[in-house]
Write a protein that holds these residues in place. Structure first.
Motif, PDB file in Angstrom:
ATOM      1  N   TRP A 159      24.064  17.753  97.781  1.00 42.63           N
ATOM      2  CA  TRP A 159      23.564  16.928  96.694  1.00 42.63           C
ATOM      3  C   TRP A 159      23.031  15.567  97.148  1.00 42.63           C
ATOM      4  O   TRP A 159      22.052  15.072  96.578  1.00 42.63           O
ATOM      5  CB  TRP A 159      24.626  16.786  95.610  1.00 42.63           C
ATOM      6  N   ARG A 162      19.610  16.613  98.506  1.00 42.61           N
ATOM      7  CA  ARG A 162      18.663  16.977  97.448  1.00 42.61           C
ATOM      8  C   ARG A 162      18.214  15.763  96.645  1.00 42.61           C
ATOM      9  O   ARG A 162      17.018  15.586  96.374  1.00 42.61           O
ATOM     10  CB  ARG A 162      19.295  18.015  96.508  1.00 42.61           C
ATOM     11  N   LEU A 163      19.160  14.918  96.280  1.00 49.59           N
ATOM     12  CA  LEU A 163      18.807  13.739  95.481  1.00 49.59           C
ATOM     13  C   LEU A 163      17.967  12.751  96.291  1.00 49.59           C
ATOM     14  O   LEU A 163      17.044  12.126  95.755  1.00 49.59           O
ATOM     15  CB  LEU A 163      20.076  13.072  94.957  1.00 49.59           C
ATOM     16  N   SER A 164      18.272  12.616  97.574  1.00 51.37           N
ATOM     17  CA  SER A 164      17.489  11.715  98.425  1.00 51.37           C
ATOM     18  C   SER A 164      16.064  12.228  98.587  1.00 51.37           C
ATOM     19  O   SER A 164      15.095  11.453  98.504  1.00 51.37           O
ATOM     20  CB  SER A 164      18.152  11.550  99.791  1.00 51.37           C
ATOM     21  N   PHE A 166      14.480  14.250  96.534  1.00 49.87           N
ATOM     22  CA  PHE A 166      13.837  14.094  95.225  1.00 49.87           C
ATOM     23  C   PHE A 166      13.327  12.672  95.056  1.00 49.87           C
ATOM     24  O   PHE A 166      12.183  12.436  94.651  1.00 49.87           O
ATOM     25  CB  PHE A 166      14.824  14.438  94.113  1.00 49.87           C
ATOM     26  N   SER A 167      14.160  11.708  95.402  1.00 53.26           N
ATOM     27  CA  SER A 167      13.809  10.311  95.222  1.00 53.26           C
ATOM     28  C   SER A 167      12.629   9.905  96.104  1.00 53.26           C
ATOM     29  O   SER A 167      11.676   9.270  95.635  1.00 53.26           O
ATOM     30  CB  SER A 167      15.022   9.425  95.530  1.00 53.26           C
ATOM     31  N   ALA A 211       9.009  17.117  94.395  1.00 50.55           N
ATOM     32  CA  ALA A 211      10.313  16.484  94.220  1.00 50.55           C
ATOM     33  C   ALA A 211      11.182  17.296  93.272  1.00 50.55           C
ATOM     34  O   ALA A 211      12.367  17.528  93.531  1.00 50.55           O
ATOM     35  CB  ALA A 211      10.138  15.058  93.692  1.00 50.55           C
ATOM     36  N   PHE A 212      10.602  17.748  92.165  1.00 49.77           N
ATOM     37  CA  PHE A 212      11.379  18.529  91.197  1.00 49.77           C
ATOM     38  C   PHE A 212      11.722  19.910  91.739  1.00 49.77           C
ATOM     39  O   PHE A 212      12.785  20.467  91.403  1.00 49.77           O
ATOM     40  CB  PHE A 212      10.620  18.626  89.873  1.00 49.77           C
ATOM     41  N   LEU A 215      14.755  19.394  93.803  1.00 47.24           N
ATOM     42  CA  LEU A 215      15.910  19.130  92.955  1.00 47.24           C
ATOM     43  C   LEU A 215      16.409  20.396  92.266  1.00 47.24           C
ATOM     44  O   LEU A 215      17.625  20.612  92.160  1.00 47.24           O
ATOM     45  CB  LEU A 215      15.546  18.082  91.900  1.00 47.24           C
ATOM     46  N   LEU A 216      15.488  21.256  91.810  1.00 46.01           N
ATOM     47  CA  LEU A 216      15.864  22.391  90.982  1.00 46.01           C
ATOM     48  C   LEU A 216      15.889  23.723  91.727  1.00 46.01           C
ATOM     49  O   LEU A 216      16.729  24.576  91.435  1.00 46.01           O
ATOM     50  CB  LEU A 216      14.900  22.495  89.790  1.00 46.01           C
ATOM     51  N   PRO A 218      15.629  24.311  95.564  1.00 36.67           N
ATOM     52  CA  PRO A 218      15.423  23.935  96.975  1.00 36.67           C
ATOM     53  C   PRO A 218      15.390  25.112  97.937  1.00 36.67           C
ATOM     54  O   PRO A 218      14.925  24.957  99.075  1.00 36.67           O
ATOM     55  CB  PRO A 218      16.622  23.032  97.259  1.00 36.67           C
TER      56      PRO A 218
END
Length: 284
Positions: A159, A162-164, A166-167, A211-212, A215-216, A218
């Motif tokens: 996570w 993934r969040l990094s 995405f950002s 990015a999405f 996130l969704l 990968p």
């Protein structure tokens, strides 16, 4: 295998365990970020001046501070690579967040902060995986590769990565869609891809879509490898379009290429399957 022999390894070799490769990539990501960033302090980068003005520091004084900051960054990157410890990882996490936040503070927009998630995502992930120490002495003990990865640590790897990702992808896309960023336009136009008007917005929206996807979804085959190569290719435009020393812009963004590799390797590891089995176990 001794820890000493793990300082420099081939992270693509099957000789090493997942834990050993992860340990290398995390150290390498911090090294690249801090050496690349520190170099600009040594050469007195004019683009840093607005960040000092946030604290009402005049330009002549700012140039006096730059070599000190640059030297400090390079030393931290080298020490984390050769002697990683929690104290320096805590500082690295704070410093990368702080320097990223300086950009919107200097009226450069929030996209600049999000786009630098590769810088702060790596030290944060590194620190979270090894945990906060119980004693003051443990803050400075040399860290070693994890012996194994727990369910909680596996979730952290997935996570935070993934969040990094995405950002940083959404943030870079935002530079095109919301800010018409001149550096982005210069880099793309310099290799024959004119980025103005509709073209610029389409480019940004494609990055936000990527990015999405990370996130969704990968685990789409080839997605993470594509993102790694795409980010490396784009950041190489700095020295290609600009000057050879702009390679340090590419080096500074090492986390952008390391994060998709870390996530890709995680999905190939036994820990991902164990994590899936853990979530599928029915409750009594």
């Amino acid at each position: 295998m001794s820890t000493k022999s793990l300082i420099l390894i081939n992270p693509f070799s099957g000789r090493y365990s997942y834990e050993e490769k992860l340990f290398f990539w995390l150290r390498f990501g911090v090294l690249g970020c801090f050496v690349g960033h520190g170099f600009w302090g040594l050469v007195l980068k004019k683009g840093w001046v607005p960040f000092f003005k946030v604290f009402f520091i005049d330009e002549p004084i700012a140039y006096n501070f730059m070599p000190v900051i640059g030297t400090m960054d390079i030393l931290i990157g080298l020490v984390v690579f050769f002697y990683p410890n929690r104290a320096l990882l805590l500082w690295a996490s704070f410093w990368t967040l702080f320097t990223a936040m300086l950009r919107p503070s200097a009226s450069m927009g929030m996209s600049e902060f999000f786009e630098r998630a590769g810088n702060y995502g790596i030290p944060i992930l590194f620190l979270l995986l090894h945990g906060l120490p119980a004693t003051a002495k443990q803050w400075f003990e040399k860290l070693k590769p994890l012996g194994s990865v727990s369910y909680m640590q596996a979730s952290v790897i997935e996570w935070v990565s993934r969040l990094s990702l995405f950002s940083l992808l959404a943030g870079h896309g935002g530079l095109a869609v919301f800010m018409n960023h001149p550096t982005l336009i210069k880099n793309m136009t310099g290799v024959g891809l004119p980025m103005t008007g509709v073209n610029l917005h389409i480019f940004g929206l494609v990055e936000i879509a990527l990015a999405f996807l990370v996130l969704l979804k990968p685990r789409i085959p080839g997605l993470l490898i594509f993102i790694c190569l795409y980010k490396l290719g784009y950041e190489l435009l700095f020295p290609i379009v600009g000057n050879p020393i702009d390679i340090f812009e590419t080096i500074e963004r090492m986390g952008d290429y390391v994060l998709p590799i870390i996530l890709f390797e995680y999905y190939r590891s036994k820990y991902f399957n164990q994590s899936r089995q853990h979530t599928m176990v029915p409750k009594a």
